[in-house]
Design an enzyme around this catalytic site. Structure first.
Site, mmCIF file in Angstrom:
data_model
loop_
_atom_site.group_PDB
_atom_site.id
_atom_site.type_symbol
_atom_site.label_atom_id
_atom_site.label_comp_id
_atom_site.label_asym_id
_atom_site.label_seq_id
_atom_site.Cartn_x
_atom_site.Cartn_y
_atom_site.Cartn_z
ATOM 1 N N GLY A 13 -2.301 -3.308 39.895
ATOM 2 C CA GLY A 13 -1.395 -2.443 39.514
ATOM 3 C C GLY A 13 -0.360 -1.487 40.583
ATOM 4 N N LEU A 14 0.319 -2.057 40.626
ATOM 5 C CA LEU A 14 1.448 -1.648 40.502
ATOM 6 C C LEU A 14 2.309 -1.058 40.178
ATOM 7 C CD1 LEU A 14 2.438 -2.105 44.517
ATOM 8 C CD2 LEU A 14 4.052 -3.621 43.623
ATOM 9 N N GLY A 16 4.895 1.098 41.464
ATOM 10 C CA GLY A 16 6.170 1.526 42.036
ATOM 11 C C GLY A 16 6.095 2.950 42.498
ATOM 12 N N VAL A 18 3.917 5.361 45.612
ATOM 13 C CA VAL A 18 2.930 5.524 47.163
ATOM 14 C C VAL A 18 1.796 4.745 47.276
ATOM 15 C CG1 VAL A 18 1.772 7.876 47.740
ATOM 16 C CG2 VAL A 18 2.808 6.477 49.486
ATOM 17 N N ASP A 19 0.612 5.297 46.129
ATOM 18 C CA ASP A 19 -0.483 5.648 46.631
ATOM 19 C C ASP A 19 -0.916 3.692 45.965
ATOM 20 O OD1 ASP A 19 -1.500 8.033 46.495
ATOM 21 O OD2 ASP A 19 -1.288 8.546 44.726
ATOM 22 N N SER A 20 -0.327 2.963 45.044
ATOM 23 C CA SER A 20 -0.563 1.620 44.839
ATOM 24 C C SER A 20 -0.085 0.692 45.702
ATOM 25 C CB SER A 20 -0.281 0.975 42.876
ATOM 26 O OG SER A 20 1.141 1.868 42.968
ATOM 27 N N MET A 39 3.111 -2.819 35.447
ATOM 28 C CA MET A 39 2.708 -2.979 33.524
ATOM 29 C C MET A 39 4.241 -1.587 32.322
ATOM 30 S SD MET A 39 -0.765 -0.644 33.059
ATOM 31 C CE MET A 39 -1.489 0.575 33.776
ATOM 32 N N CYS A 104 -5.720 6.337 27.802
ATOM 33 C CA CYS A 104 -4.945 6.068 29.199
ATOM 34 C C CYS A 104 -5.648 4.823 30.297
ATOM 35 C CB CYS A 104 -4.008 5.889 29.725
ATOM 36 S SG CYS A 104 -2.886 4.680 30.110
ATOM 37 N N CYS A 200 3.412 10.110 31.171
ATOM 38 C CA CYS A 200 4.428 9.146 31.817
ATOM 39 C C CYS A 200 5.895 9.766 31.062
ATOM 40 C CB CYS A 200 4.184 8.093 32.061
ATOM 41 S SG CYS A 200 3.473 6.711 30.610
#
Length: 362
Positions: A13-14, A16, A18-20, A39, A104, A200
């Site tokens: 699950g990218l 955008g 730094v963690d992903s 997503m 979520c 978000c």
């Protein structure tokens, strides 16, 4: 991850962030077949002032290009609205304070996202959460992340055995400083990107400003502990227990210059009760819950364990018992500040997350 075949296809699950980004890199270095899925969960306003989806997607594309992995995209805005946001609004209309991030995770990130990833051929999904998964006696356990300051098990306590069995948290055994260093060493555009905070769909807006676009104002009285009128409020939904900022109570009230805090909401009278300083009305030792959920076999009650009533709170010792309606009653060893209806209480046995429940009343 040690027992996974190198042919395992993992979709990250990218986001955008730094963690992903580092999550994808670590899995790729371990030799797995890695793809990414970005997503979108919220439709921005026309001016695009608040949500960062476009920039996040651009950063995700930059990372996948750098890593030479495939990037899929999907829009879950309808799912998010139906499964998360409508519940969020209903709770605020009742004067409660929900936590949409928990729902979520259950419904979208490890629900709709997982289902779509499997349709793309994934064997597992991976996210940049700071938590760990262990398998014991044939069942999966959710463990806290080793970075105590970033541990996100609180937000993941509703995950099912199936969701845990299909998920990987590569950052669970590292810390944020190392993650940023790895991103910097590999020239990631996300290396110094600010961590996302808040929800978000609110972005950089004031929360009350955002909420006012969906909930009508309902003026009522702000009163002191003795019921004395202080000023008007514009709706209980715009305040939460323990809140200080935004009350805007002038110096003509109270016996001291101490700050004011929200101590209670009286739904029936549409009154907001406020107190000054570290007042006893801000502290309660018991609470009652609804919707208990256990990650593994439900424990025998009563029992003693640790619990958190908010993210990043230090674990607190408590006793859990069950009432006649099979709901949980919690008695803390020490009084807790700002227990908030609508929020989640999450239970722990040392580093193992046991599950949680919704706080109903104190």
């Amino acid at each position: 991850m040690k027992n996974l075949n190198k042919n395992t296809k993992i979709i990250v699950g990218l986001s955008g962030g730094v963690d992903s980004s580092v999550t994808a890199l670590l899995l790729l270095k371990q030799g797995y077949q890695v793809e990414a899925l970005f997503m979108k969960n919220w439709e921005e306003d026309d001016k695009g002032r608040y949500c960062s989806a476009k920039q996040d997607l651009s950063d995700a594309q930059n990372i996948t290009n750098k890593l030479s992995i495939k990037l899929h995209t999907i829009n879950f805005s309808v799912d998010y609205w139906n499964d998360v946001f409508t519940h969020f609004l209903k709770e605020y209309k009742k004067g409660r304070t929900p936590n949409p991030d928990i729902l979520c995770n259950q419904k979208i990130k490890f629900g709709a996202f997982l289902k779509h990833a499997i349709s793309l051929g994934a064997d597992k999904i991976a996210t940049g959460h700071y938590a760990r998964i262990a398998k014991k006696n044939g069942t999966y356990q959710l463990k806290t992340g080793l970075d105590n300051n970033k541990d996100q098990s609180y937000f993941l306590h509703l995950l099912s055995q199936y969701q845990l069995s299909k998920s990987l948290f590569p950052l669970g055994e590292t810390n944020k400083i190392d993650v940023r260093n790895i991103a910097t060493e590999n020239g990631f555009v996300t290396a110094k990107k600010k961590d996302s905070t808040g929800i978000c769909f609110i972005g950089e807006r004031k929360f009350s400003e955002f909420l006012a676009t969906y909930l009508p104002k309902q003026q009522g009285n702000i009163v002191g502990e003795q019921g004395q009128f202080i000023k008007h409020h514009q709706g209980l939904a715009f305040y939460t227990i323990g809140q200080r900022k935004g009350l805007e109570i002038g110096g003509g009230f109270g016996k001291s210059g101490k700050p004011w805090f929200v101590a209670d909401k009286c739904i029936e009278r549409n009154e907001l009760v406020v107190v000054q300083g570290d007042h006893t009305l801000l502290y309660y030792q018991t609470l009652n819950t609804s919707k208990p959920y256990w990650i593994n076999t439900p424990p025998t009650l009563p029992m003693t364990c640790n619990a958190k009533i908010r993210y990043r709170q230090q674990s607190q010792s408590c006793m859990i018992s069950q009432d006649n309606n099979k709901q949980l009653k919690i008695i803390f060893k020490q009084p807790q500040r700002a227990i908030t209806p609508g929020q989640s209480i999450v239970f722990y046995d040392n580093e193992t997350c046991l599950g949680g429940a919704i706080i109903e009343y104190r």
